[in-house]
Design a protein around this motif. Sequence first.
Motif, PDB file in Angstrom:
ATOM      1  N   UNK A 341       0.833  -1.205   0.000  1.00 58.62           N
ATOM      2  CA  UNK A 341       0.000   0.000   0.000  1.00 58.62           C
ATOM      3  C   UNK A 341       0.869   1.257   0.000  1.00 58.62           C
ATOM      4  N   UNK A 342       1.935   1.258   0.794  1.00 60.26           N
ATOM      5  CA  UNK A 342       2.818   2.416   0.834  1.00 60.26           C
ATOM      6  C   UNK A 342       3.502   2.637  -0.511  1.00 60.26           C
ATOM      7  N   UNK A 343       3.961   1.569  -1.142  1.00 65.48           N
ATOM      8  CA  UNK A 343       4.621   1.695  -2.443  1.00 65.48           C
ATOM      9  C   UNK A 343       3.649   2.178  -3.512  1.00 65.48           C
ATOM     10  N   UNK A 344       2.429   1.630  -3.507  1.00 62.25           N
ATOM     11  CA  UNK A 344       1.428   2.047  -4.490  1.00 62.25           C
ATOM     12  C   UNK A 344       1.088   3.527  -4.327  1.00 62.25           C
ATOM     13  N   UNK A 345       0.980   3.983  -3.068  1.00 60.99           N
ATOM     14  CA  UNK A 345       0.675   5.383  -2.832  1.00 60.99           C
ATOM     15  C   UNK A 345       1.793   6.303  -3.274  1.00 60.99           C
ATOM     16  N   UNK A 346       3.031   5.918  -3.001  1.00 54.57           N
ATOM     17  CA  UNK A 346       4.164   6.751  -3.401  1.00 54.57           C
ATOM     18  C   UNK A 346       4.238   6.897  -4.918  1.00 54.57           C
ATOM     19  N   UNK A 347       3.989   5.802  -5.619  1.00 51.94           N
ATOM     20  CA  UNK A 347       4.125   5.804  -7.075  1.00 51.94           C
ATOM     21  C   UNK A 347       2.847   6.194  -7.789  1.00 51.94           C
ATOM     22  N   UNK A 348       1.727   6.332  -7.024  1.00 50.31           N
ATOM     23  CA  UNK A 348       0.437   6.701  -7.608  1.00 50.31           C
ATOM     24  C   UNK A 348       0.090   5.777  -8.777  1.00 50.31           C
ATOM     25  N   UNK A 349       0.103   4.471  -8.501  1.00 48.60           N
ATOM     26  CA  UNK A 349      -0.090   3.481  -9.549  1.00 48.60           C
ATOM     27  C   UNK A 349      -1.544   3.396  -9.990  1.00 48.60           C
ATOM     28  N   UNK A 350      -1.754   2.986 -11.239  1.00 46.96           N
ATOM     29  CA  UNK A 350      -3.109   2.707 -11.692  1.00 46.96           C
ATOM     30  C   UNK A 350      -3.478   1.279 -11.285  1.00 46.96           C
ATOM     31  N   UNK A 351      -4.705   0.882 -11.560  1.00 49.70           N
ATOM     32  CA  UNK A 351      -5.214  -0.400 -11.050  1.00 49.70           C
ATOM     33  C   UNK A 351      -4.402  -1.608 -11.525  1.00 49.70           C
ATOM     34  N   UNK A 352      -4.081  -1.749 -12.837  1.00 53.79           N
ATOM     35  CA  UNK A 352      -3.318  -2.935 -13.251  1.00 53.79           C
ATOM     36  C   UNK A 352      -1.948  -3.030 -12.586  1.00 53.79           C
ATOM     37  N   UNK A 353      -1.232  -1.908 -12.493  1.00 54.79           N
ATOM     38  CA  UNK A 353       0.080  -1.929 -11.851  1.00 54.79           C
ATOM     39  C   UNK A 353      -0.054  -2.247 -10.361  1.00 54.79           C
ATOM     40  N   UNK A 354      -1.047  -1.654  -9.739  1.00 50.61           N
ATOM     41  CA  UNK A 354      -1.269  -1.899  -8.316  1.00 50.61           C
ATOM     42  C   UNK A 354      -1.567  -3.370  -8.060  1.00 50.61           C
ATOM     43  N   UNK A 355      -2.402  -3.956  -8.892  1.00 47.78           N
ATOM     44  CA  UNK A 355      -2.732  -5.371  -8.728  1.00 47.78           C
ATOM     45  C   UNK A 355      -1.507  -6.257  -8.899  1.00 47.78           C
ATOM     46  N   UNK A 356      -0.646  -5.927  -9.857  1.00 48.54           N
ATOM     47  CA  UNK A 356       0.594  -6.688 -10.041  1.00 48.54           C
ATOM     48  C   UNK A 356       1.445  -6.663  -8.773  1.00 48.54           C
ATOM     49  N   UNK A 357       1.574  -5.491  -8.184  1.00 44.60           N
ATOM     50  CA  UNK A 357       2.428  -5.366  -7.005  1.00 44.60           C
ATOM     51  C   UNK A 357       1.813  -6.105  -5.819  1.00 44.60           C
ATOM     52  N   UNK A 358       0.510  -5.954  -5.607  1.00 47.06           N
ATOM     53  CA  UNK A 358      -0.149  -6.686  -4.525  1.00 47.06           C
ATOM     54  C   UNK A 358      -0.031  -8.195  -4.724  1.00 47.06           C
ATOM     55  N   UNK A 359      -0.201  -8.653  -5.957  1.00 48.90           N
ATOM     56  CA  UNK A 359      -0.095 -10.087  -6.225  1.00 48.90           C
ATOM     57  C   UNK A 359       1.309 -10.594  -5.915  1.00 48.90           C
ATOM     58  N   UNK A 360       2.318  -9.801  -6.243  1.00 55.51           N
ATOM     59  CA  UNK A 360       3.696 -10.206  -5.954  1.00 55.51           C
ATOM     60  C   UNK A 360       3.924 -10.305  -4.450  1.00 55.51           C
TER      61      UNK A 360
END
Length: 469
Positions: A341-360
């Motif tokens: 969540x912290x990484x996604x917020x810092x990078x302001x990711x869109x949904x597909x990128x965010x899902x990739x990171x959460x899945x990892x």
Amino acid sequence: MFGPGSEFHAFFHDPRWALAMVRATVLEAAHPQIGAALLDNSTFVTHPWRRLRNTFLSLQRMFGADDAVRHREADRLRRLHTRISGTDGQRRPYDAMDPAVRAWVVATLFESTVTMCRLGGQPLEQAVMERLYEEFRAYLAVMDGDADRLPLTLSEFWRYFDRVVEEDLENTEALRIILYKLFDHLPAPPALDGLPTLWATGRAFAGPLVGAVTVASLPESFRRRAGLPDIPGAETLTQTAYLAVGLARFLPEGWLRTDALANLLTASPDGDDPAARTVGAVRDGVKRAGALFRLLSPLPEQPGPPDAAVRPRGAEEFFREVLDQTGDGFVEWPDLAAMARELCGRLDLDAPQENRLYDAFADWWRELQAALDTDGDGRISAAEYAAAVPALAGPALIRVAEVLFDVTDADGNGVIDADEYRALFRTGFRRDLPSADGTYSRAAFVRDFLSFMAGRERSGPYDPVFAQA
């Protein structure tokens, strides 16, 4: 409803809002669903300054003038809350997407803003209060697509607010932690890291004061029902605190910007941006003054621990400072989700990128669980981590590093440049990190990430992301 012409915009940089935000957070934590979600998923105890900065940044995006930024932030908040659900200690379900719960969060922000003005000696006029209420309903509409979870009129709102206070709020564990543990044990912000005596002295005075002011400002009926202490003179103290803090409004324009203060509090003193350099200079000056005082003092100097910046972490320390993001003494999925969540917020990711990171991160959690959960209780203790593996860099963690590189490399050119680096780490390149051409390669990025996450080495870039308060 939003932007510089709104009523809310006039309050965003008001210093009294710091007290109002604490009050609103307590009222939120008193709601059973929100309190349970905070305990299970939030980093507000272990990383309060990070949480504060992220909250202010989100509000700034939501109430700014740019509609595209506002709707992008609303989408991000919905995705974040979709991932937060479970049951509390009494087996009651909680769900961060519950519309009634989300409406209560907005209600506490509005009501605490009104209370802030009243306690500060400047109660809002009825017309101003009504316009402000419409803005908060519009805020809820952007988040949920429907403002009707809050009453249509202001007079109906006060009846709704009183009903929730009387019927729904409880003396939850999250509320008690905020009032009686958080301020007593509040970790130093990065700006004051390395100055424990100075921070402990200020906290010993300010912590009980903020706690007493917050309790005294809560609705009286809830205070009685929750058994919160009634401190003699607390109401006068509360009004005095709001009045005193409010005097900062008369400082020259630009001296007291909420976003600048939040950035300053969370800036790493070792960074190379202007705020970080200011923090570093102040900290170095205080250290020199302390060294001079010790030189002149007749008391012998006591040997202290080695400099934390160069001392390697032990396994239990790494577990506590990095892996256990929620601070409950165990590593579970919410801890790794907090990292994502912290990484996604810092990078302001869109949904597909965010899902990739959460899945990892989810794959890494399964890898950790399989390797370290020796008693099969579904979580990893500090003892299990320390005993089972001094360093762990399996395929799933390597995949986390690779996905993080991909989402940080915004232009997809196969290297991380200075702007992409700053988006992730909020600081510029260090001399020893980028390659000769002034970029950060995939191999170097993955190597450094694994060195930090598995080798327990301290890291200038990664400590502010995962370890600092």
